[in-house]
Design an enzyme around this catalytic site. Sequence first.
Site, short mmCIF file in Angstrom:
data_model
loop_
_atom_site.label_atom_id
_atom_site.label_comp_id
_atom_site.label_asym_id
_atom_site.label_seq_id
_atom_site.Cartn_x
_atom_site.Cartn_y
_atom_site.Cartn_z
N LYS A 1 89.23 110.39 0.26
CA LYS A 1 90.12 111.46 -0.16
C LYS A 1 90.08 112.60 0.85
O LYS A 1 89.11 112.67 1.59
CB LYS A 1 89.74 111.93 -1.56
CG LYS A 1 88.52 112.85 -1.61
CD LYS A 1 88.24 113.20 -3.04
CE LYS A 1 87.00 114.03 -3.17
NZ LYS A 1 86.99 115.35 -2.63
N HIS B 1 83.79 108.51 -4.68
CA HIS B 1 82.36 108.15 -4.65
C HIS B 1 81.70 108.32 -6.02
O HIS B 1 80.64 107.75 -6.26
CB HIS B 1 81.62 108.88 -3.53
CG HIS B 1 81.25 110.30 -3.82
ND1 HIS B 1 82.15 111.33 -3.73
CD2 HIS B 1 80.07 110.86 -4.18
CE1 HIS B 1 81.53 112.46 -4.02
NE2 HIS B 1 80.27 112.22 -4.30
N TYR B 2 82.37 109.04 -6.94
CA TYR B 2 81.78 109.15 -8.28
C TYR B 2 81.74 107.80 -8.99
O TYR B 2 80.90 107.57 -9.84
CB TYR B 2 82.48 110.25 -9.10
CG TYR B 2 81.65 111.52 -9.00
CD1 TYR B 2 81.45 112.11 -7.76
CD2 TYR B 2 81.01 112.07 -10.10
CE1 TYR B 2 80.63 113.22 -7.62
CE2 TYR B 2 80.18 113.18 -9.97
CZ TYR B 2 80.00 113.74 -8.72
OH TYR B 2 79.17 114.81 -8.58
N GLY C 1 80.81 105.23 -7.69
CA GLY C 1 79.61 104.55 -7.21
C GLY C 1 78.34 105.17 -7.77
O GLY C 1 77.25 104.64 -7.55
N HIS D 1 87.31 112.85 -9.17
CA HIS D 1 86.04 112.43 -9.79
C HIS D 1 86.07 112.55 -11.32
O HIS D 1 85.78 111.60 -12.04
CB HIS D 1 84.88 113.27 -9.26
CG HIS D 1 84.76 113.30 -7.77
ND1 HIS D 1 85.09 112.23 -6.98
CD2 HIS D 1 84.35 114.27 -6.91
CE1 HIS D 1 84.87 112.54 -5.71
NE2 HIS D 1 84.43 113.78 -5.64
N LYS E 1 81.74 125.78 -7.85
CA LYS E 1 80.78 126.04 -6.76
C LYS E 1 80.05 127.33 -7.10
O LYS E 1 80.56 128.17 -7.85
CB LYS E 1 81.54 126.24 -5.44
CG LYS E 1 82.40 125.05 -5.05
CD LYS E 1 81.70 124.21 -4.02
CE LYS E 1 82.55 123.05 -3.58
NZ LYS E 1 81.80 121.84 -3.34
N ARG F 1 78.94 114.03 -21.55
CA ARG F 1 78.23 114.15 -22.82
C ARG F 1 79.22 113.87 -23.95
O ARG F 1 80.26 114.53 -24.04
CB ARG F 1 77.69 115.56 -22.93
CG ARG F 1 77.01 115.86 -24.23
CD ARG F 1 76.55 117.31 -24.21
NE ARG F 1 75.86 117.66 -25.42
CZ ARG F 1 75.99 118.83 -26.03
NH1 ARG F 1 76.77 119.76 -25.52
NH2 ARG F 1 75.33 119.08 -27.14
C1 BG6 Z 1 83.14 115.86 -2.94
C2 BG6 Z 1 83.75 117.23 -2.87
O1 BG6 Z 1 84.11 114.91 -3.25
O2 BG6 Z 1 82.13 115.84 -3.92
C3 BG6 Z 1 82.70 118.28 -2.62
O3 BG6 Z 1 84.71 117.26 -1.83
C4 BG6 Z 1 81.57 118.15 -3.61
O4 BG6 Z 1 83.27 119.59 -2.69
C5 BG6 Z 1 81.07 116.72 -3.65
O5 BG6 Z 1 80.56 119.03 -3.20
C6 BG6 Z 1 80.01 116.55 -4.70
O6 BG6 Z 1 79.48 115.27 -4.63
P1 BG6 Z 1 77.99 114.97 -5.07
O7 BG6 Z 1 77.84 113.51 -4.80
O8 BG6 Z 1 77.10 115.84 -4.22
O9 BG6 Z 1 77.90 115.33 -6.51
#
Ligand code: BG6
Length: 792
Positions: A174, A204-205, A207, A267, A360, A370
């Site tokens: 992405k 990646h979430y 995964g 995510h 952030k 949850r």
């Molecule tokens: C990314 C975002 O996709 O996910 C970032 O672009 C974020 O802003 C990150 O910090 C968080 O991923 P993780 O694996 O550290 O929870």
Amino acid sequence: CWKMFTVAVCMAFLACLQAQELQGHVSIILLGATGDLAKKYLWQGLFQLYLDEVGKGYSFSFHGAALTSTKQGQELIAKVLESLSCPEDMEPGRCAELKGQFQRLSQYRHLKTNEDYMALSKDIEAQLQHEGLREAGRIFYFSVPPFAYADIARSINSSCRPGPGAWLRVVLEKPFGHDYVSAQQLATELGSFFQEEEMYRVDHYLGKQAVAQILPFRDQNRKALDGLWNRHHVERVEIIMKETVDAEGRTSFYEEYGVIRDVLQNHLTEVLTLVAMELPYNISSSKAVLQHKLQAFQALRGLQKGSAVLGQYQAYSRQVRREQQKPDSFYSLTPTFAGILVHVDNLRWEGVPFILMSGKALDERVGYIRILFRNQAYCAQNEKRWVVDQSQCLPRQIIFYIGHGELGSPAVLVSRNLFRPSLPSKSWKEVEGRPGLHLFGRPISDYYVYSPVREQDAYSVLISHIFHGRKDSFITTENLLASWVFWTPLLDSLAHEVPRLYPGGAENGFLLDFEFSGAQLRFCQQQLEQLVPGPGSAPMPSNFQVLTAKYRESPLISAWPEELISKLADDIEATAVRAVRRFGEFHLALSGGSSPVPLLEQLATGHFGFPWAQTHLWLVDERCVPLWDPESNFQGLQAHLLRYIRVPYYNIHPMPVHLHQRLCAEEDQGAQMYASEISALVTNSSFDLVLLGMGTDGHTASLFPQSPAGLDGTQPVVLTRSPYKPHQRMSLSLPLINRARKVAVLVMGRVKREITMLVSRAGHEPKKWPISGVLPSSGQLVWYMDYEAFLG
Ligand code: BG6
């Protein structure tokens, strides 16, 4: 003995060669090999793949590619490769051996032009020939900014596809677009180079081990969850990703995307669909999973501005100014924090709030999903006698703990008073939490706690899935576009919203706490004075009085939009209550369009004394489209009012625009039918209240300038033609509207300012300005205009 040993070694060698011959050679090309993501995760993921697959019959080569010069690139890659680590339980000697092999198989190459890609392909072919290998496939991992996608994709497609019989897999990171339109453009462009099955879009979430466990958990615990996973038992679902880091160093990316595009659209939405979707019979069928996901998307209720709260950490604008050389006067409106309330409108989830939140510069780094269950029990014994795994009065929850936070690792937690879950014993083990630890309001001992046998980084998991061609953890084009369809309208409506500033970290206090009622979300604490003289609109003062005056000789009520809507809703309720008291029923005719939407929502969610059971709802006008079409006024009524209230079915009167499978055909006599229905049910065909709007061309209902239908004559309901699409309409006529006891005209927004002025000076000229023909013969006309429409 020596002979036997030699034979054995030769046999083993041959078997190895045969196995390689069986499975073939895989070339993995990592584009952007010297970038942050590659350095942090991807090389380690590739190494893990090598560790997992070595000796299983494949041979590999890894090409780290970038635009950096060959010498510099080689040095950078050598450094990264040196830092790779083996799993803790691997014997050091074995680790060193495999790491050495991996380093030898990994090379850097400068890859830019089409010729470079041709050369790469030639080199791969030469290697295959030289070593007598069969090609199994090629993986191209795009760890590059999206503007580079198209050129690279073109070069791969034209010059670097593997030979016949071998597969191609391209892995994309992405952002996949900025909104629906750009995502679609990008998808179309990529679709012209690659087949859908060749593309692996990474989120990646998917995964993350706890996220990847949602469907298997639901599947393995079907029996226990079948009766529980629904609106009758679930009180709310929280999908949370909190971060302590801020956006420093990446504000050029962040300024363009903000937290919703960066994290929620992808995510958290993916997680949402995994929780909300109907469980496929076979969860390992990616096709079935996708289909069920898409159905879940369809059931998501559209988001309104009021579904979101936004924040921005205080230092953000300063960081943007510094990193992007902006002037001191620059203030950003980009949200770095968002809380969103989502509803899933289907039989399973209706009414259950799904809360999505990310930000952030918050007080902790943690991610979790949850599921909190309702507590409908009353326990007669004193609390001291409650037994953790039996008492139905203790909170009941299931938590997919993504990582970090108090637990520090991924986990699945299930309240002991729910059920003992079953998880795959090869990959998840039951553990005892740290004594004294409290999570989600309960001691850890209140939960069954499971954690992965081997903790794995999300990228390693996904790289392994790519290698094995498992597509269920990736985002298909349909899935991606469905998500953008859901988020884009909200993003558009929030474009000029001023986020609440927060100091960051623990100092945020209660500032970002939010609450919901109905479909609305708001911060719990009232906003203190906030000075953000940023671009876009400044926050509006809302302490103006409701102004009453005259407009076209009738009463005019003017206020800021929120107060105006509240006043109108109160007036409608008062009229309804009076009518029901006097006549036993209330006949309300409503217009469509966007202005009444907040009014309908206000009536739906804030007026509990409204006599809906005695109210008849009529339409002022309708577009000639099927009633389920999003353009239909009835559909608007359904979406913003009917679904929340209890009006008897036989009191709802949609206009019959769709008879005999056709739309507004004269021969079907829909207009006449509606007129007869009105005449049969509404005394004297005189509505208690008609709500109208006014178009920028002076039209009202579906009565348009220069179009005579419905302006006079004896037909109470008419078919008309609109200059706007859809052109065919059905409308109440002016004579019928003017029979009403009360007519309210709602006019909102600066776009209406000009017509408001023109109409204020116009006489009775319905042909030019149909609205000027609204003059109830014995009823009352009241204008409701917000300040922007009235004062500009
Ligand atoms: C990314 C975002 O996709 O996910 C970032 O672009 C974020 O802003 C990150 O910090 C968080 O991923 P993780 O694996 O550290 O929870």
